[in-house]
Design a protein around this motif. Sequence first.
Motif, PDB file in Angstrom:
ATOM      1  N   MET A   1       0.851  -1.172   0.000  1.00 46.73           N
ATOM      2  CA  MET A   1       0.000   0.000   0.000  1.00 46.73           C
ATOM      3  C   MET A   1       0.898   1.238   0.000  1.00 46.73           C
ATOM      4  SD  MET A   1      -3.194   1.037   2.460  1.00 46.73           S
ATOM      5  CE  MET A   1      -3.773  -0.613   2.347  1.00 46.73           C
ATOM      6  N   ARG A   3       2.476   4.504   1.013  1.00 50.44           N
ATOM      7  CA  ARG A   3       2.719   4.982   2.378  1.00 50.44           C
ATOM      8  C   ARG A   3       1.903   6.220   2.740  1.00 50.44           C
ATOM      9  NH1 ARG A   3       8.130   3.043   4.438  1.00 50.44           N
ATOM     10  NH2 ARG A   3       8.820   1.613   2.829  1.00 50.44           N
ATOM     11  N   ARG A   6      -3.531   5.094   4.740  1.00 45.74           N
ATOM     12  CA  ARG A   6      -3.677   4.170   5.867  1.00 45.74           C
ATOM     13  C   ARG A   6      -5.108   3.661   5.844  1.00 45.74           C
ATOM     14  NH1 ARG A   6      -5.347   5.047  11.214  1.00 45.74           N
ATOM     15  NH2 ARG A   6      -5.287   7.273  10.855  1.00 45.74           N
ATOM     16  N   GLN A   8      -8.291   1.780   7.572  1.00 49.25           N
ATOM     17  CA  GLN A   8      -8.843   1.462   8.881  1.00 49.25           C
ATOM     18  C   GLN A   8     -10.333   1.215   8.757  1.00 49.25           C
ATOM     19  OE1 GLN A   8      -7.925   5.006  11.192  1.00 49.25           O
ATOM     20  NE2 GLN A   8     -10.066   5.615  11.157  1.00 49.25           N
ATOM     21  N   HIS A  16     -14.628   0.004   5.621  1.00 47.86           N
ATOM     22  CA  HIS A  16     -13.209   0.331   5.590  1.00 47.86           C
ATOM     23  C   HIS A  16     -13.028   1.646   4.842  1.00 47.86           C
ATOM     24  CE1 HIS A  16     -12.566  -4.009   6.418  1.00 47.86           C
ATOM     25  NE2 HIS A  16     -11.546  -3.525   7.098  1.00 47.86           N
ATOM     26  N   ALA A  36      -7.675  -5.204   2.556  1.00 46.63           N
ATOM     27  CA  ALA A  36      -7.242  -5.754   3.836  1.00 46.63           C
ATOM     28  C   ALA A  36      -6.136  -6.799   3.650  1.00 46.63           C
ATOM     29  CB  ALA A  36      -8.425  -6.362   4.587  1.00 46.63           C
ATOM     30  N   LEU A  37      -6.063  -7.390   2.463  1.00 45.68           N
ATOM     31  CA  LEU A  37      -5.052  -8.405   2.181  1.00 45.68           C
ATOM     32  C   LEU A  37      -3.796  -7.846   1.504  1.00 45.68           C
ATOM     33  CD1 LEU A  37      -7.391 -11.298   1.018  1.00 45.68           C
ATOM     34  CD2 LEU A  37      -6.277 -11.019   3.244  1.00 45.68           C
ATOM     35  N   VAL A  38      -3.846  -6.582   1.114  1.00 47.27           N
ATOM     36  CA  VAL A  38      -2.686  -5.952   0.481  1.00 47.27           C
ATOM     37  C   VAL A  38      -1.721  -5.551   1.597  1.00 47.27           C
ATOM     38  CG1 VAL A  38      -1.876  -3.992  -0.885  1.00 47.27           C
ATOM     39  CG2 VAL A  38      -4.010  -5.130  -1.501  1.00 47.27           C
ATOM     40  N   ASP A  39      -0.680  -6.355   1.768  1.00 47.81           N
ATOM     41  CA  ASP A  39       0.247  -6.116   2.871  1.00 47.81           C
ATOM     42  C   ASP A  39       1.705  -6.095   2.434  1.00 47.81           C
ATOM     43  OD1 ASP A  39       0.770  -8.770   2.337  1.00 47.81           O
ATOM     44  OD2 ASP A  39       0.184  -9.497   4.311  1.00 47.81           O
ATOM     45  N   GLY A  40       1.951  -6.159   1.144  1.00 50.03           N
ATOM     46  CA  GLY A  40       3.320  -6.128   0.658  1.00 50.03           C
ATOM     47  C   GLY A  40       3.990  -7.492   0.583  1.00 50.03           C
ATOM     48  N   THR A  41       3.342  -8.512   1.145  1.00 44.68           N
ATOM     49  CA  THR A  41       3.923  -9.853   1.080  1.00 44.68           C
ATOM     50  C   THR A  41       3.112 -10.776   0.188  1.00 44.68           C
ATOM     51  OG1 THR A  41       2.726 -10.670   3.032  1.00 44.68           O
ATOM     52  CG2 THR A  41       4.867  -9.625   3.410  1.00 44.68           C
ATOM     53  N   ARG A  42       1.825 -10.509   0.039  1.00 47.38           N
ATOM     54  CA  ARG A  42       0.952 -11.370  -0.771  1.00 47.38           C
ATOM     55  C   ARG A  42       0.983 -10.937  -2.230  1.00 47.38           C
ATOM     56  NH1 ARG A  42      -2.492 -10.522   3.865  1.00 47.38           N
ATOM     57  NH2 ARG A  42      -2.898 -12.496   4.922  1.00 47.38           N
TER      58      ARG A  42
END
Length: 81
Positions: A1, A3, A6, A8, A16, A36-42
């Motif tokens: 995401m 920076r 954010r 929430q 959301h 909610a699943l976009v976290d930089g690892t998936r």
Amino acid sequence: MNRLYRMQWEESQQTHVLLYPEGMVQLNGSAGEIMALVDGTRSGADIIAALEQKFPEAGDLGADIIEFLGVAHEHNWITFD
């Protein structure tokens, strides 16, 4: 995401939202589930698999999720490596 954003849960609106310095973007239910699943690892494939497992009655979600991720990228909510 990106920076600048954010995500929430906004209790008063029961949705959301993406917060950024100039304001807020209210996400619908599907967009919230994806973001909610976009976290930089998936990967995109990981997100698709997770949501198809969570919502098996929805069938093939791949095209819709990829389309949304493209829109999110166009709006600069997410960046691709």
